[in-house]
Design an enzyme around this catalytic site. Sequence first.
Site, PDB file in Angstrom:
ATOM      1  CG  HIS A   1      -0.975  -0.619  -6.251  1.00  0.00           C
ATOM      2  ND1 HIS A   1      -1.783   0.266  -6.197  1.00  0.00           N
ATOM      3  CD2 HIS A   1       0.079  -0.235  -7.087  1.00  0.00           C
ATOM      4  CE1 HIS A   1      -1.725   1.287  -7.427  1.00  0.00           C
ATOM      5  NE2 HIS A   1      -0.842   0.595  -8.252  1.00  0.00           N
TER       6      HIS A   1
ATOM      7  CE1 TYR B   1      -0.894  -1.172   1.248  1.00  0.00           C
ATOM      8  CE2 TYR B   1       1.713  -1.861   0.547  1.00  0.00           C
ATOM      9  CZ  TYR B   1       0.402  -1.778   0.706  1.00  0.00           C
ATOM     10  OH  TYR B   1      -0.646  -2.308  -1.033  1.00  0.00           O
TER      11      TYR B   1
ATOM     12  NE  ARG C   1      -4.936  -2.449  -3.103  1.00  0.00           N
ATOM     13  CZ  ARG C   1      -3.458  -1.195  -2.271  1.00  0.00           C
ATOM     14  NH1 ARG C   1      -3.045  -0.338  -2.423  1.00  0.00           N
ATOM     15  NH2 ARG C   1      -2.384  -2.770  -0.731  1.00  0.00           N
TER      16      ARG C   1
END
Length: 395
Positions: free
Chosen positions: A291, A300, A287
């Site tokens: 998100h 993160y 990805r």
Amino acid sequence: MHEPHAKERAPSEQAQPKAEANGAGTSAAPDLGLLRVLGDDGSADPATDPGMAADMLLRAYREMKRVRLIDTRMMLLQRQGRIHFAGECRGQEATPIATALALEPSDWVFPALRESSIMLARGFPLPKYLAQYFGNAGDVLKGRQMPSHMSGRQVNQVAWSSCMATQLPHAVGAAWAAKVRRERAITVGFVGDGGTSEPDFHNALNFAAVFRVPCVIVCQNNHWAISVPASKQTASATFAVKGRGYGVPSMRVDGNDLLAVYRVMSEAIARARSGGGPTFIEALTYRMGAHSSSDDPTRYRAQAEVDLWAQRDPIQRLRRHLFHRGLLDEAKDEALDEALTAEISAAIQEVESLGPPARETLFEDVYAELPWHLAEQRAEVLSSPPFAGTPGSGH
């Protein structure tokens, strides 16, 4: 193209197996290895090449580029406050488009967040697709579904749920129904790597295997379940190997290699359609974006990891293959960009000019025949002046 050595791997890759990419002639099990077709130079391995026709390859490239451009525009519209939410699939375009090309019109799709583009590749009209971001009068769902939860009966695609993995038992159940009815249709259900930790994933695999339903279950392992890395989802060597415990034939494929995904999906679909039962596929991908429009991935994950996977961009890899075969050049590619941009801009302009769904649609699609008390409520609503901003209000 091989997996990087352990010392070169980004943090989320540490949990991935040490098995190298495998093609014909290797001893690695299909659920431990990694099937690839495309080389770094754009060539295709003749031992694994599915032999896609030139027009199909060009169509796949067009569909993948269109998805990427749509995602870019939708994220921009969200930042401008013109839509409320968007979930892009940047970096994961190969698996949904390859799946769409392998399916027949009667087959059913039960997607997760990043597979809605299958609808477009199967012929769902772009304006109606974009209207589902706005939830307005052009939306076949009549504004009732959350954005980025696209579906359409016209192309046999069912809306997914934000409760992870719930679509898999639905996919298996629909496949069971097709088997009982002796229909030709098969189903494909999608899940992310995080969804494999949900009970519905295990229930679906077990039921599918026991009843040998015509279903393909696909895990798009994009390494991140929002902010949770794959290394914290499982201690197994791969996600594909989870199928062994349920007796489901499983395989692992390079999810950024459209030709490889098309091959394994075509084989799994043919197996299901011929009565061979379910297949579980892990598509290894990444990805590249957030998100969703509500997420900040810089909190993160490291940029070095993103940069590494950007070198494996599925669109660029297919582009190199098309150039390698002489099917595409710079001029044709630039013309395609211009045509797609114009198509998307025109569709956005058309859809954004529409108002909200008509008030009477509040009473539709629940009962075959409207009960008397709802009929009275409907009449009362329609006899009242519309609120500002509703159809017929002048705002």
